[in-house]
Design an enzyme around this catalytic site. Sequence first.
Site, PDB file in Angstrom:
ATOM      1  N   ASP A 138       0.858  -1.193   0.000  1.00 32.61           N
ATOM      2  CA  ASP A 138       0.000   0.000   0.000  1.00 32.61           C
ATOM      3  C   ASP A 138       0.893   1.242   0.000  1.00 32.61           C
ATOM      4  O   ASP A 138       1.760   1.375   0.855  1.00 32.61           O
ATOM      5  CB  ASP A 138      -0.913  -0.007   1.236  1.00 32.61           C
ATOM      6  CG  ASP A 138      -1.962   1.085   1.167  1.00 32.61           C
ATOM      7  OD1 ASP A 138      -2.230   1.590   0.056  1.00 32.61           O
ATOM      8  OD2 ASP A 138      -2.524   1.432   2.218  1.00 32.61           O
ATOM      9  N   HIS A 210      -9.280  -1.484  -7.971  1.00 29.50           N
ATOM     10  CA  HIS A 210      -9.120  -0.344  -7.060  1.00 29.50           C
ATOM     11  C   HIS A 210      -8.273   0.767  -7.694  1.00 29.50           C
ATOM     12  O   HIS A 210      -8.606   1.953  -7.578  1.00 29.50           O
ATOM     13  CB  HIS A 210      -8.496  -0.843  -5.754  1.00 29.50           C
ATOM     14  CG  HIS A 210      -8.318   0.219  -4.732  1.00 29.50           C
ATOM     15  ND1 HIS A 210      -9.363   0.998  -4.295  1.00 29.50           N
ATOM     16  CD2 HIS A 210      -7.204   0.662  -4.070  1.00 29.50           C
ATOM     17  CE1 HIS A 210      -8.906   1.861  -3.398  1.00 29.50           C
ATOM     18  NE2 HIS A 210      -7.597   1.690  -3.252  1.00 29.50           N
TER      19      HIS A 210
HETATM   20  C1  HEM Z   1     -10.101  -1.216   2.038  1.00 26.86           C
HETATM   21  C2  HEM Z   1      -9.520  -0.040   1.885  1.00 26.86           C
HETATM   22  C3  HEM Z   1      -8.354   0.157   0.986  1.00 26.86           C
HETATM   23  C4  HEM Z   1      -7.311  -0.680   0.704  1.00 26.86           C
HETATM   24  C5  HEM Z   1      -7.061  -2.077   1.255  1.00 26.86           C
HETATM   25  C6  HEM Z   1      -6.463  -0.009  -0.254  1.00 26.86           C
HETATM   26  C7  HEM Z   1      -5.325  -0.544  -0.800  1.00 26.86           C
HETATM   27  C8  HEM Z   1      -4.645  -0.020  -1.874  1.00 26.86           C
HETATM   28  C9  HEM Z   1      -3.602  -0.674  -2.605  1.00 26.86           C
HETATM   29  C10 HEM Z   1      -3.062  -2.061  -2.287  1.00 26.86           C
HETATM   30  C11 HEM Z   1      -3.206   0.155  -3.609  1.00 26.86           C
HETATM   31  C12 HEM Z   1      -2.141  -0.116  -4.684  1.00 26.86           C
HETATM   32  C13 HEM Z   1      -0.782   0.337  -4.284  1.00 26.86           C
HETATM   33  C14 HEM Z   1      -0.652   1.822  -4.121  1.00 26.86           C
HETATM   34  O1  HEM Z   1      -0.496   2.565  -5.076  1.00 26.86           O
HETATM   35  O2  HEM Z   1      -0.733   2.256  -2.983  1.00 26.86           O
HETATM   36  C15 HEM Z   1      -3.990   1.365  -3.494  1.00 26.86           C
HETATM   37  C16 HEM Z   1      -3.880   2.456  -4.323  1.00 26.86           C
HETATM   38  C17 HEM Z   1      -4.594   3.608  -4.171  1.00 26.86           C
HETATM   39  N1  HEM Z   1      -5.608   3.836  -3.292  1.00 26.86           N
HETATM   40 FE1  HEM Z   1      -6.324   2.525  -1.931  1.00 26.86          FE
HETATM   41  N2  HEM Z   1      -6.986   1.232  -0.517  1.00 26.86           N
HETATM   42  C18 HEM Z   1      -8.142   1.372   0.211  1.00 26.86           C
HETATM   43  C19 HEM Z   1      -8.980   2.469   0.232  1.00 26.86           C
HETATM   44  C20 HEM Z   1      -8.772   3.624  -0.476  1.00 26.86           C
HETATM   45  C21 HEM Z   1      -9.609   4.799  -0.434  1.00 26.86           C
HETATM   46  C22 HEM Z   1     -10.839   4.967   0.459  1.00 26.86           C
HETATM   47  C23 HEM Z   1      -9.065   5.708  -1.286  1.00 26.86           C
HETATM   48  C24 HEM Z   1      -9.518   7.107  -1.645  1.00 26.86           C
HETATM   49  C25 HEM Z   1     -10.175   7.907  -0.858  1.00 26.86           C
HETATM   50  C26 HEM Z   1      -7.887   5.113  -1.878  1.00 26.86           C
HETATM   51  C27 HEM Z   1      -7.047   5.749  -2.754  1.00 26.86           C
HETATM   52  C28 HEM Z   1      -6.026   5.129  -3.430  1.00 26.86           C
HETATM   53  C29 HEM Z   1      -5.218   5.792  -4.450  1.00 26.86           C
HETATM   54  C30 HEM Z   1      -5.308   7.247  -4.886  1.00 26.86           C
HETATM   55  C31 HEM Z   1      -4.334   4.823  -4.936  1.00 26.86           C
HETATM   56  C32 HEM Z   1      -3.294   5.012  -6.042  1.00 26.86           C
HETATM   57  C33 HEM Z   1      -3.943   4.896  -7.397  1.00 26.86           C
HETATM   58  C34 HEM Z   1      -2.923   5.139  -8.504  1.00 26.86           C
HETATM   59  O3  HEM Z   1      -2.716   6.301  -8.845  1.00 26.86           O
HETATM   60  O4  HEM Z   1      -2.334   4.161  -8.955  1.00 26.86           O
HETATM   61  N3  HEM Z   1      -7.743   3.847  -1.370  1.00 26.86           N
HETATM   62  N4  HEM Z   1      -4.873   1.232  -2.435  1.00 26.86           N
END
Ligand code: HEM
Length: 297
Positions: A138, A210
């Site tokens: 993450d 996601h």
């Molecule tokens: C169950 C809740 C969540 C989990 C387990 C989760 C996990 C992850 C993972 C594994 C990634 C891919 C690696 C990374 O770039 O960090 C990611 C990307 C991302 N997540 Fe989450 N996330 C969650 C909730 C959220 C929420 C609520 C938001 C927004 C309000 C969010 C915004 C983002 C963004 C902006 C990216 C990067 C996208 C990109 O530009 O590639 N995430 N998240």
Amino acid sequence: MPTYQEGIFIEDANNFNVSEYKLVENDIAKIKKSISSILNEKSDNVYVVISFGKELWSMLSDLELDNFKDFATLQGKNGHQMPSTQNDLYFRVLGKDQSLVLDQTIRIEEALKGTFEVVLSENGFVYKDYRDLTGFVDGSANPKEEKKYPAALIPENENGGNGSFVFHQKWVHDLEKFNQLPVSVQEKIIGRTKQESIELEGDDMPENSHVSRTDAKHDGVAMKIWRRSFPYGSAVERGLFFIAYTCDPFRVDIQLDRMLGNTEDGVSDRIMEFSTAVSGGYSFAPSVEELNKALKV
Ligand code: HEM
């Protein structure tokens, strides 16, 4: 130049606490005194980010912030919900020593007794090599180096310059359900490979992953935010405490709406089949100067 709160950008901490409080006192002088006492007694080896819900901030400061608002419950097109549990005062404590993080967390609670009531407090940690409990890294696509500042902070020359809007949202994972899936399917849900965290490309990247839902642009501008989420977990409950700092809450709103399918395409984020949002609130982390001004009696 206003000074942002240092804890927002600390990257080498591995112990965390988030605590959220509701106001139970109307005496402004008492409120200011209780919050000030925390800042005056902080230990050197921990960082504290303090942020305020809209109502409390307007009681303490006449600084007008155009985009500041409470978080309202969101309903998704496909049956998903993100509840609001808007609170008044928020703390994120972080450091390298779990004992010190806990000591500081307790000191805050004790200092606020009588003026604020704690309603949520969650401890977290770095899991393996910065992974969420699903096993996926993450933070890979977080803005790097200098790019994190404009993503997280209100521009210096604007009202509230070098302050930051904060979004807290606790997620509870159903890991048993997620772990039953083959890794290739899990990767399609996240939009990255599990081991190396490489973004899927072209036809391999589903529109309901996601990454597809959160890598958003609006009027050609990338909706970058600075994420500082942490995993928490026990035999009872486990998940991710999502934390984002942003120059504009609108950026978070766009991402949440895209996750919920509240968009023209109506596509929702598959991550919500395996994790449930149980809290949500916006707050404002003022610059050090604005904070001192607001707490002056
Ligand atoms: C169950 C809740 C969540 C989990 C387990 C989760 C996990 C992850 C993972 C594994 C990634 C891919 C690696 C990374 O770039 O960090 C990611 C990307 C991302 N997540 Fe989450 N996330 C969650 C909730 C959220 C929420 C609520 C938001 C927004 C309000 C969010 C915004 C983002 C963004 C902006 C990216 C990067 C996208 C990109 O530009 O590639 N995430 N998240």
